[in-house]
Design a protein around this motif. Structure first.
Motif, mmCIF file in Angstrom:
data_model
loop_
_atom_site.group_PDB
_atom_site.id
_atom_site.type_symbol
_atom_site.label_atom_id
_atom_site.label_comp_id
_atom_site.label_asym_id
_atom_site.label_seq_id
_atom_site.Cartn_x
_atom_site.Cartn_y
_atom_site.Cartn_z
ATOM 1 N N MET A 1 0.855 -1.199 0.000
ATOM 2 C CA MET A 1 0.000 0.000 0.000
ATOM 3 C C MET A 1 0.900 1.261 0.000
ATOM 4 O O MET A 1 1.853 1.324 0.757
ATOM 5 N N PRO A 2 0.596 2.258 -0.873
ATOM 6 C CA PRO A 2 1.447 3.454 -0.856
ATOM 7 C C PRO A 2 1.415 4.136 0.516
ATOM 8 O O PRO A 2 0.382 4.095 1.200
ATOM 9 N N VAL A 3 2.531 4.781 0.840
ATOM 10 C CA VAL A 3 2.635 5.417 2.158
ATOM 11 C C VAL A 3 1.522 6.445 2.358
ATOM 12 O O VAL A 3 0.966 6.572 3.434
ATOM 13 N N VAL A 4 1.163 7.176 1.276
ATOM 14 C CA VAL A 4 0.139 8.220 1.406
ATOM 15 C C VAL A 4 -1.201 7.618 1.838
ATOM 16 O O VAL A 4 -1.916 8.189 2.663
ATOM 17 N N ASP A 5 -1.538 6.421 1.302
ATOM 18 C CA ASP A 5 -2.784 5.771 1.715
ATOM 19 C C ASP A 5 -2.695 5.325 3.169
ATOM 20 O O ASP A 5 -3.653 5.434 3.927
ATOM 21 N N GLN A 6 -1.517 4.844 3.517
ATOM 22 C CA GLN A 6 -1.349 4.407 4.906
ATOM 23 C C GLN A 6 -1.507 5.595 5.845
ATOM 24 O O GLN A 6 -2.037 5.485 6.929
ATOM 25 N N LEU A 7 -1.052 6.763 5.355
ATOM 26 C CA LEU A 7 -1.148 7.983 6.154
ATOM 27 C C LEU A 7 -2.602 8.278 6.521
ATOM 28 O O LEU A 7 -2.900 8.701 7.630
ATOM 29 N N ASN A 8 -3.505 8.032 5.571
ATOM 30 C CA ASN A 8 -4.914 8.311 5.829
ATOM 31 C C ASN A 8 -5.487 7.464 6.957
ATOM 32 O O ASN A 8 -6.484 7.797 7.563
ATOM 33 N N MET A 9 -4.828 6.325 7.198
ATOM 34 C CA MET A 9 -5.292 5.462 8.274
ATOM 35 C C MET A 9 -4.709 5.892 9.625
ATOM 36 O O MET A 9 -5.089 5.411 10.663
ATOM 37 N N VAL A 10 -3.751 6.786 9.542
ATOM 38 C CA VAL A 10 -3.068 7.224 10.757
ATOM 39 C C VAL A 10 -3.765 8.476 11.259
ATOM 40 O O VAL A 10 -3.907 9.436 10.517
ATOM 41 N N SER A 11 -4.211 8.479 12.503
ATOM 42 C CA SER A 11 -5.001 9.627 12.949
ATOM 43 C C SER A 11 -4.156 10.802 13.431
ATOM 44 O O SER A 11 -4.414 11.929 13.087
ATOM 45 N N LYS A 12 -3.095 10.538 14.210
ATOM 46 C CA LYS A 12 -2.263 11.645 14.703
ATOM 47 C C LYS A 12 -0.852 11.456 14.179
ATOM 48 O O LYS A 12 -0.225 10.451 14.488
ATOM 49 N N THR A 13 -0.383 12.402 13.435
ATOM 50 C CA THR A 13 1.009 12.325 13.012
ATOM 51 C C THR A 13 1.846 13.047 14.058
ATOM 52 O O THR A 13 1.526 14.179 14.401
ATOM 53 N N PRO A 14 2.888 12.403 14.588
ATOM 54 C CA PRO A 14 3.729 13.139 15.534
ATOM 55 C C PRO A 14 4.361 14.337 14.823
ATOM 56 O O PRO A 14 4.742 14.231 13.662
ATOM 57 N N ARG A 15 4.455 15.460 15.519
ATOM 58 C CA ARG A 15 5.067 16.646 14.904
ATOM 59 C C ARG A 15 6.563 16.468 14.783
ATOM 60 O O ARG A 15 7.181 16.868 13.826
ATOM 61 N N HIS A 16 7.133 15.868 15.831
ATOM 62 C CA HIS A 16 8.602 15.765 15.889
ATOM 63 C C HIS A 16 9.003 14.317 16.181
ATOM 64 O O HIS A 16 8.652 13.781 17.223
ATOM 65 N N VAL A 17 9.722 13.724 15.247
ATOM 66 C CA VAL A 17 10.236 12.363 15.428
ATOM 67 C C VAL A 17 11.755 12.453 15.590
ATOM 68 O O VAL A 17 12.425 13.125 14.799
ATOM 69 N N ALA A 18 12.295 11.798 16.612
ATOM 70 C CA ALA A 18 13.745 11.759 16.816
ATOM 71 C C ALA A 18 14.195 10.308 16.660
ATOM 72 O O ALA A 18 13.468 9.389 17.043
#
Ligand code: IPE
Ligand code: IPE
Ligand code: MG
Length: 242
Positions: A1-18
Motif C-alpha cells: 500500500m502506498p505510504v500516502v494511503d497508509q497515512l490516511n489510516m493514521v489519525s495523529k502524526t507526531p510533529r517531531h520524530v527523533a
C-alpha cells in the motif's frame, strides 16, 4: 500500500520524530563486511527516512548521527563517518532544497573538521527558508554537553547581572539549549534493540514516547516509520495526569 494511503489510516502524526540510528556496524558484521559499509548503507536509510517523513507530513525529524562519545572509535571509523556526512550533504542538499527540507544541526559543531563545518553551513543556508520538513542532524552531540553549554551561558548572564537567578524556569532554560526553536520530540525511535538513550536529547525527551525495534538501522524502511507512528497512535500520553 502506498505510504500516502497508509497515512490516511493514521489519525495523529507526531510533529517531531527523533531517531537513534543504531546498528550500522552489526549490520555489516553480519555480512562479513567492514563497519564502513554499514555506515554507507546507513546513509541510504537516512535518505529514505527523510523522504518518508516528507510524505507523512512530519514537521521535525532529528537524527542522531554522531555522539560526543563516538570520537572514541578508531580514527579510521571516525574519518569514514565524517567523510560520509560530507558526501551526504554534498550529494543530497540540492534535492532536499528542492523538496522543501530545511536542514539544521545541533551539537558542538565548531569541533567538527573544517570541511564538514563548511558543507553543513552550506546546507543550512541554502535550505533556510524551506518549510515542509525540518531535518535536524545531531553531530558531535550529547545531551550532557548540551546542558553544560546551556548552563555556562546562563551562568555568564547571571554573573553579568543580566539574569536574576529566580527567573530561571524550565521555559527559560530550554531557550538556552541548541533546540531552543524546536518542539520536544513526540516520538523517539531507536533501532537495533538497545534499550538506552545513549546521551540523546536528555532534557527534551522527558515525555517522549519511545519505540525500540530490533531491526538494524541500514534495514530501516518507510514501513518501519509507518509502523512506529501506528504504535504511537495507540499510546495514551498522560504527562503525569490521569
Ligand atoms: C550507528 O551504528 C551509527 C553511529 C553510531 C555513528 P553503530 O556504528 O553504532 O553500529 P553498532 O551499534 O556498532 O552495530
Ligand atoms: C548512539 O549509538 C549514537 C548514535 C546513533 C550516533 P551508539 O552506538 O554510539 O550508542 P551505544 O554505545 O550503543 O550506547
Ligand atoms: Mg551502536
Amino acid at each position: 500500500m502506498p505510504v500516502v494511503d497508509q497515512l490516511n489510516m493514521v489519525s495523529k502524526t507526531p510533529r517531531h520524530v527523533a531517531v537513534i540510528m543504531d546498528g550500522n556496524g552489526r549490520w555489516a558484521r553480519q555480512r562479513g563486511w567492514p563497519r564502513s559499509r554499514g555506515h554507507l548503507e546507513g546513509a541510504k536509510a537516512v535518505r529514505e527516512c527523510v523522504e518518508a517523513c516528507l510524505e507523512l507530513g512530519i514537521e521535525y525529524l532529528t537524527l542522531y548521527a554522531f555522539s560526543t562519545e563516538n570520537w572514541q572509535r578508531p580514527k579510521e571509523e571516525v574519518d569514514t563517518l565524517m567523510g560520509l556526512l560530507q558526501r551526504f550533504l554534498r550529494d543530497y542538499t540540492r534535492d532536499m532544497a528542492k523538496r522543501g527540507v530545511r536542514v539544521q544541526a545541533i551539537g558542538r559543531l565548531n569541533e567538527l573538521p573544517p570541511e564538514c563545518q563548511d558543507q553543513l553551513e552550506h546546507a543550512i543556508t541554502t535550505t533556510a527558508n524551506n518549510k515542509q520538513l525540518t531535518a535536524i542532524l545531531a553531530i558531535n552531540y550529547s545531551g550532557r554537553t548540551e546542558i553544560i553549554d546551556a548552563v555556562q551561558r546562563l551562568a555568564k548572564d547571571v554573573a553579568a547581572g543580566k539574569l536574576p537567578p529566580d527567573s530561571i524556569d524550565a521555559e527559560l532554560f530550554s531557550s538556552f539549549l541548541y533546540t531552543r526553536d524546536l518542539p520536544d520530540p513526540d516520538l523517539l525511535i531507536r533501532t537495533s534493540g538497545e534499550m538506552r538513550i545513549s546521551n540523546f536529547l536528555l532534557w527534551q525527551v522527558s515525555y517522549t514516547e519511545m519505540y525500540v525495534i530490533p531491526k538494524l538501522w541500514p534495514d530501516f524502511s518507510r514501513q518501519d516509520l509507518v509502523d512506529a507512528i501506528d504504535e504511537y497512535n495507540r499510546r495514551q500520553r498522560r504527562y503525569g495526569g490521569v
